[in-house]
Design an enzyme around this catalytic site. Structure first.
Site, short mmCIF file in Angstrom:
data_model
loop_
_atom_site.label_atom_id
_atom_site.label_comp_id
_atom_site.label_asym_id
_atom_site.label_seq_id
_atom_site.Cartn_x
_atom_site.Cartn_y
_atom_site.Cartn_z
N GLU A 69 0.83 -1.22 0.00
CA GLU A 69 0.00 0.00 0.00
C GLU A 69 0.86 1.26 0.00
O GLU A 69 0.83 2.04 0.95
CB GLU A 69 -0.88 0.01 1.25
CG GLU A 69 -1.73 -1.23 1.44
CD GLU A 69 -2.32 -1.33 2.84
OE1 GLU A 69 -1.94 -0.54 3.74
OE2 GLU A 69 -3.16 -2.22 3.05
N PRO A 70 1.62 1.47 -1.04
CA PRO A 70 2.51 2.65 -1.03
C PRO A 70 1.75 3.94 -1.26
O PRO A 70 0.82 4.00 -2.06
CB PRO A 70 3.44 2.38 -2.22
CG PRO A 70 2.61 1.57 -3.16
CD PRO A 70 1.69 0.74 -2.31
N CYS A 77 -2.43 33.43 10.98
CA CYS A 77 -2.18 34.00 12.29
C CYS A 77 -1.82 32.95 13.32
O CYS A 77 -2.60 32.65 14.24
CB CYS A 77 -3.40 34.79 12.75
SG CYS A 77 -3.75 36.10 11.60
N1 LLP Z 1 -1.30 1.78 4.63
C1 LLP Z 1 -1.75 2.18 5.84
C2 LLP Z 1 -2.56 1.27 6.63
C3 LLP Z 1 -1.42 3.46 6.31
O1 LLP Z 1 -1.85 3.84 7.51
C4 LLP Z 1 -0.64 4.33 5.52
C5 LLP Z 1 -0.31 5.68 5.99
C6 LLP Z 1 -0.21 3.88 4.26
C7 LLP Z 1 -0.55 2.60 3.86
C8 LLP Z 1 0.63 4.71 3.35
O2 LLP Z 1 1.83 5.04 3.96
P1 LLP Z 1 3.01 5.71 3.11
O3 LLP Z 1 3.44 4.69 2.06
O4 LLP Z 1 2.49 6.92 2.48
O5 LLP Z 1 4.07 5.99 4.10
N2 LLP Z 1 0.58 12.56 7.29
C9 LLP Z 1 1.82 11.86 7.56
C10 LLP Z 1 1.78 10.42 7.10
C11 LLP Z 1 0.64 9.63 7.66
C12 LLP Z 1 0.63 8.21 7.18
C13 LLP Z 1 -0.61 7.51 7.57
N3 LLP Z 1 -0.70 6.16 7.08
C14 LLP Z 1 2.96 12.65 6.93
O6 LLP Z 1 2.72 13.70 6.35
O7 LLP Z 1 4.11 12.25 7.03
#
Ligand code: LLP
Length: 405
Positions: A259-260, A327
């Site tokens: 799940e990238p 702000c």
């Molecule tokens: N699968 C699940 C179950 C997840 O919770 C997430 C991300 C992903 C896949 C995708 O993860 P990625 O490959 O993008 O690392 N807002 C934060 C990141 C929150 C991630 C939440 N879950 C930031 O800006 O760093």
């Protein structure tokens, strides 16, 4: 080379720009790493949920990892077939579960016993069978920022091994649940392989022990989390990532689901913002720009680093805080960042803004969200209009009361 100056003039600022070709390259690199095994890349829609971004992945054959029924609807609208859609998240509501079952998506990732019981009840009411997977919390420290770390017992995500076993037995004994998968996701922006490998070992062992009790799973869902370079991080290569996972699966015939999010979109995105003013308070230099924390909250929320480039390069570089008009003292893109002398309207490019940028935006301070632009084969096109004041107040304005005389 993207002509940022031209884009800023054509579409105005602040502006999000996404390189769709880069997203494709990233997708293909990761898919290639799992070559020779059954695999499904399910793009984590939350990273950047613009419909055209999701469509870009749909066209490559990607699935979608969704965390709300809104995201499921986006994925379907963008052309991702239901049989490639997953629905995860710790707090799914009844109507969300119902709609997911009605769409016959690949599986729902259950994150607690209580939730699994709820899914069972809803499937029964609909007289359907719901494919499920259980999110296991392997209790491994992913060594990333605490806000995006999810694989420890102290985090709200998933269930421990014993609860997972009980959930699979419950599912096996229900005529409305079909346990098909197992899931773990230990955190985001992961740059160390060992915690991922250790988690995969734990979860693969659980798959083997479930086999003994006649629960035969098909999908080994390794979540997302692959880190990217924001500054100077040493990241995990897709090859090493895939090898680490595959090495834990000997003797198991499972489709790997990944799940990238960030890996596919972060470095495809740029946030363009123009300088409004410069000022110094005593010795402190501030560059005030037209973008703000409501557009890109990662620096404020996580103290995250985003490379900032001034299109105008000449002049001595001195340290400055790059701040927005909101702000809040927390409204900054960078602190003590070296930039040359800048003037009104000079353009700054905030890098690595393609993930968790626009999507985490808000209308705080009654600021309209930026427009979003795609670049594909050297051609730019709008994929989301800039929000206007009318858009922002649309759902409020009809509730104003008549003035009392
Ligand atoms: N699968 C699940 C179950 C997840 O919770 C997430 C991300 C992903 C896949 C995708 O993860 P990625 O490959 O993008 O690392 N807002 C934060 C990141 C929150 C991630 C939440 N879950 C930031 O800006 O760093």
């Amino acid at each position: 080379m993207i002509n940022f100056q031209e884009l800023a003039e054509k579409y105005k600022t602040p502006l999000y720009v996404y390189d769709f070709d880069y997203m494709k390259e990233q997708y293909n690199a990761l898919k290639e790493a799992f070559r020779g095994r059954k695999s499904l890349l399910s793009y984590a829609v939350k990273a950047n949920s613009n419909l055209s971004v999701v469509q870009n992945f749909a066209r490559l054959g990607s699935g979608a990892d969704c965390v709300s029924i809104g995201e499921v609807r986006r994925a379907l609208m963008a052309g991702i077939p239901p049989y490639k859609i997953l629905f995860s998240g710790v707090g799914k509501q009844d109507d969300e579960i119902q709609e997911a079952i009605e769409h016959d998506i690949l599986y729902i990732n259950a994150e607690s016993i209580a939730e699994l019981e709820r899914i069972d009840l809803i499937a029964k009411k609909l007289d359907k069978v719901c494919r499920i997977s259980v999110r296991v919390n392997p209790n491994i420290d992913p060594k990333t920022h605490p806000y995006i770390s999810t694989g420890l017992s102290a985090n709200k995500f998933g269930v421990d091994i014993d609860s997972a076993k009980r959930m699979y037995i419950f599912a096996k004994n229900s005529s409305h649940l079909d346990p098909v998968g197992i899931h773990f996701h230990i955190g985001s922006q992961l740059t160390e392989l060992e915690p991922i490998r250790e988690s995969a070992i734990i979860v693969a062992d659980l798959v083997r022990s479930l086999h003994v009790i006649d629960v035969d799973l098909k999908f080994f869902d390794i979540g997302g989390g692959l880190g990217v370079v924001y500054k100077d991080e040493i990241t995990i290569t897709p090859y090493d990532y895939a090898q680490a996972i595959l090495s834990t699966l000997t003797g198991l015939d499972l489709t790997i689901v990944c799940e990238p999010g960030r890996y596919l979109t972060a470095n495809a995105g740029y946030f363009l913002t123009r300088v409004l003013y410069e000022k110094t308070n005593k010795d402190k230099r501030f560059i005030i720009v037209d973008g703000a924390m409501n557009d890109l909250i990662r620096p404020s929320l996580y103290n995250a680093y985003h490379k900032i480039e001034a299109l105008k390069q000449e002049g001595e570089r001195t340290k400055a805080d790059i701040v927005g008009p909101v702000c809040e003292s927390g409204d900054f893109f960078a602190k003590d960042y070296e930039l040359p002398a800048l003037a009104h309207n000079d353009l700054l490019i905030v890098h690595s803004a393609g993930s968790y940028g626009f999507g985490m935006g808000s209308n705080y301070n009654t600021r309209g969200r930026s427009a979003e632009i795609a670049i594909e084969n050297g051609v730019d096109r709008m994929i989301r209009q800039r929000e206007t004041f009318e858009d922002i107040i649309a759902l409020e304005k009809d509730f104003l009361q008549e003035n009392n005389e």
